[in-house]
Design a protein around this motif. Sequence first.
Motif, PDB file in Angstrom:
ATOM      1  N   LEU A  29       7.727  -2.119   8.174  1.00 53.18           N
ATOM      2  CA  LEU A  29       8.490  -3.365   8.135  1.00 53.18           C
ATOM      3  C   LEU A  29       9.071  -3.707   9.499  1.00 53.18           C
ATOM      4  N   ALA A  30       8.798  -4.912   9.952  1.00 56.30           N
ATOM      5  CA  ALA A  30       9.341  -5.405  11.225  1.00 56.30           C
ATOM      6  C   ALA A  30      10.743  -5.973  11.002  1.00 56.30           C
ATOM      7  N   GLU A  31      11.570  -5.903  12.033  1.00 52.00           N
ATOM      8  CA  GLU A  31      12.929  -6.441  11.956  1.00 52.00           C
ATOM      9  C   GLU A  31      12.887  -7.928  11.604  1.00 52.00           C
ATOM     10  N   TRP A  88       2.339 -10.823   2.055  1.00 56.14           N
ATOM     11  CA  TRP A  88       1.265 -10.458   2.975  1.00 56.14           C
ATOM     12  C   TRP A  88       0.905 -11.625   3.892  1.00 56.14           C
ATOM     13  N   ARG A  89       0.811 -12.823   3.329  1.00 50.99           N
ATOM     14  CA  ARG A  89       0.487 -13.999   4.156  1.00 50.99           C
ATOM     15  C   ARG A  89       1.552 -14.210   5.227  1.00 50.99           C
ATOM     16  N   ALA A  90       2.812 -13.952   4.898  1.00 52.93           N
ATOM     17  CA  ALA A  90       3.906 -14.196   5.837  1.00 52.93           C
ATOM     18  C   ALA A  90       4.069 -13.078   6.864  1.00 52.93           C
ATOM     19  N   MET A  91       3.865 -11.827   6.454  1.00 52.61           N
ATOM     20  CA  MET A  91       4.184 -10.687   7.317  1.00 52.61           C
ATOM     21  C   MET A  91       2.974 -10.056   7.980  1.00 52.61           C
ATOM     22  N   ASP A  92       1.792 -10.246   7.421  1.00 59.18           N
ATOM     23  CA  ASP A  92       0.563  -9.694   7.978  1.00 59.18           C
ATOM     24  C   ASP A  92       0.655  -8.188   8.220  1.00 59.18           C
ATOM     25  N   THR A  93       1.194  -7.474   7.240  1.00 60.32           N
ATOM     26  CA  THR A  93       1.198  -6.022   7.247  1.00 60.32           C
ATOM     27  C   THR A  93       0.846  -5.576   5.835  1.00 60.32           C
ATOM     28  N   GLU A  94       0.443  -4.337   5.663  1.00 55.86           N
ATOM     29  CA  GLU A  94       0.037  -3.870   4.340  1.00 55.86           C
ATOM     30  C   GLU A  94       1.179  -3.985   3.343  1.00 55.86           C
ATOM     31  N   ILE A  95       0.858  -4.534   2.175  1.00 60.94           N
ATOM     32  CA  ILE A  95       1.805  -4.677   1.076  1.00 60.94           C
ATOM     33  C   ILE A  95       1.189  -4.001  -0.138  1.00 60.94           C
ATOM     34  N   ARG A  96       1.990  -3.274  -0.879  1.00 63.82           N
ATOM     35  CA  ARG A  96       1.518  -2.651  -2.122  1.00 63.82           C
ATOM     36  C   ARG A  96       2.438  -3.031  -3.271  1.00 63.82           C
ATOM     37  N   CYS A  97       1.865  -3.033  -4.467  1.00 65.17           N
ATOM     38  CA  CYS A  97       2.659  -3.279  -5.666  1.00 65.17           C
ATOM     39  C   CYS A  97       1.951  -2.668  -6.863  1.00 65.17           C
ATOM     40  N   SER A  98       2.717  -2.485  -7.906  1.00 65.26           N
ATOM     41  CA  SER A  98       2.189  -1.955  -9.160  1.00 65.26           C
ATOM     42  C   SER A  98       1.289  -2.994  -9.813  1.00 65.26           C
ATOM     43  N   PRO A  99       0.272  -2.552 -10.556  1.00 68.72           N
ATOM     44  CA  PRO A  99      -0.598  -3.507 -11.228  1.00 68.72           C
ATOM     45  C   PRO A  99       0.051  -4.193 -12.421  1.00 68.72           C
ATOM     46  N   GLY A 100       1.210  -3.714 -12.874  1.00 64.98           N
ATOM     47  CA  GLY A 100       1.843  -4.485 -13.929  1.00 64.98           C
ATOM     48  C   GLY A 100       2.739  -3.764 -14.892  1.00 64.98           C
ATOM     49  N   ASP A 101       2.190  -3.018 -15.829  1.00 64.28           N
ATOM     50  CA  ASP A 101       2.941  -2.597 -16.994  1.00 64.28           C
ATOM     51  C   ASP A 101       3.692  -1.284 -16.855  1.00 64.28           C
ATOM     52  N   TRP A 102       3.710  -0.663 -15.686  1.00 59.01           N
ATOM     53  CA  TRP A 102       4.386   0.609 -15.522  1.00 59.01           C
ATOM     54  C   TRP A 102       5.884   0.442 -15.766  1.00 59.01           C
ATOM     55  N   VAL A 140       2.783   8.633 -13.141  1.00 60.87           N
ATOM     56  CA  VAL A 140       2.027   7.756 -12.249  1.00 60.87           C
ATOM     57  C   VAL A 140       0.899   8.484 -11.521  1.00 60.87           C
ATOM     58  N   GLU A 141       0.524   9.678 -11.990  1.00 65.24           N
ATOM     59  CA  GLU A 141      -0.425  10.498 -11.231  1.00 65.24           C
ATOM     60  C   GLU A 141      -1.695   9.754 -10.824  1.00 65.24           C
ATOM     61  N   ASP A 142      -2.348   9.114 -11.767  1.00 69.34           N
ATOM     62  CA  ASP A 142      -3.620   8.465 -11.465  1.00 69.34           C
ATOM     63  C   ASP A 142      -3.503   6.950 -11.438  1.00 69.34           C
ATOM     64  N   GLU A 143      -2.297   6.444 -11.428  1.00 69.08           N
ATOM     65  CA  GLU A 143      -2.119   5.005 -11.487  1.00 69.08           C
ATOM     66  C   GLU A 143      -2.639   4.345 -10.222  1.00 69.08           C
ATOM     67  N   LYS A 144      -3.298   3.249 -10.416  1.00 64.16           N
ATOM     68  CA  LYS A 144      -3.775   2.442  -9.291  1.00 64.16           C
ATOM     69  C   LYS A 144      -2.695   1.439  -8.904  1.00 64.16           C
ATOM     70  N   TRP A 145      -2.590   1.193  -7.614  1.00 62.95           N
ATOM     71  CA  TRP A 145      -1.673   0.207  -7.054  1.00 62.95           C
ATOM     72  C   TRP A 145      -2.502  -0.870  -6.382  1.00 62.95           C
ATOM     73  N   TRP A 146      -1.974  -2.085  -6.318  1.00 62.29           N
ATOM     74  CA  TRP A 146      -2.606  -3.111  -5.508  1.00 62.29           C
ATOM     75  C   TRP A 146      -2.256  -2.853  -4.052  1.00 62.29           C
ATOM     76  N   ARG A 147      -3.258  -2.900  -3.193  1.00 57.36           N
ATOM     77  CA  ARG A 147      -3.058  -2.817  -1.737  1.00 57.36           C
ATOM     78  C   ARG A 147      -3.603  -4.109  -1.147  1.00 57.36           C
ATOM     79  N   LEU A 148      -2.756  -4.834  -0.435  1.00 59.12           N
ATOM     80  CA  LEU A 148      -3.155  -6.061   0.228  1.00 59.12           C
ATOM     81  C   LEU A 148      -3.039  -5.821   1.726  1.00 59.12           C
TER      82      LEU A 148
END
Length: 124
Positions: free
Chosen positions: A11-13, A85-99, A105-113
């Motif tokens: 994260l940038a200042e 992601w569009r605003a910061m242009d750095t990697e962003i991750r988030c949960s896919p939803g229902d967690w 969370v061992e095998d849970e997939k995350w969104w990586r943008l």
Amino acid sequence: MQDLEIYIRDLAEGAVSGWLESHLDNLRLDDSQVSSVLKGDATFEGQRLKISLYPGAFGKRFTCLVIEGENLPWNTDLECARSAWRAMDTEIRCSPGDWKEGEPVEDEKWWRLDHRGEQQVVWN
């Protein structure tokens, strides 16, 4: 109360406040230095939102952003992540939803943008 939760790599200042300024009103968040937990607030469509930044998430390179309120500017974590992601242009991750807190969370997939696009990945 609803919440949105995303993870921002290196994260940038001022990046979060710079991004949120165009989506929220009355933003009060000093993210010029994020070395410890930061709290702020804003309004969206007249409703108060709580904003929290938690540095050092998942191996120290990510900062967790949580936005809480009755009415939020995005419907899902993924929509929020896309905007960030569009605003910061750095990697962003988030949960896919229902967690839910407390579930494994061992095998849970995350969104990586990032510059490679949107992919579901195991966090490691």
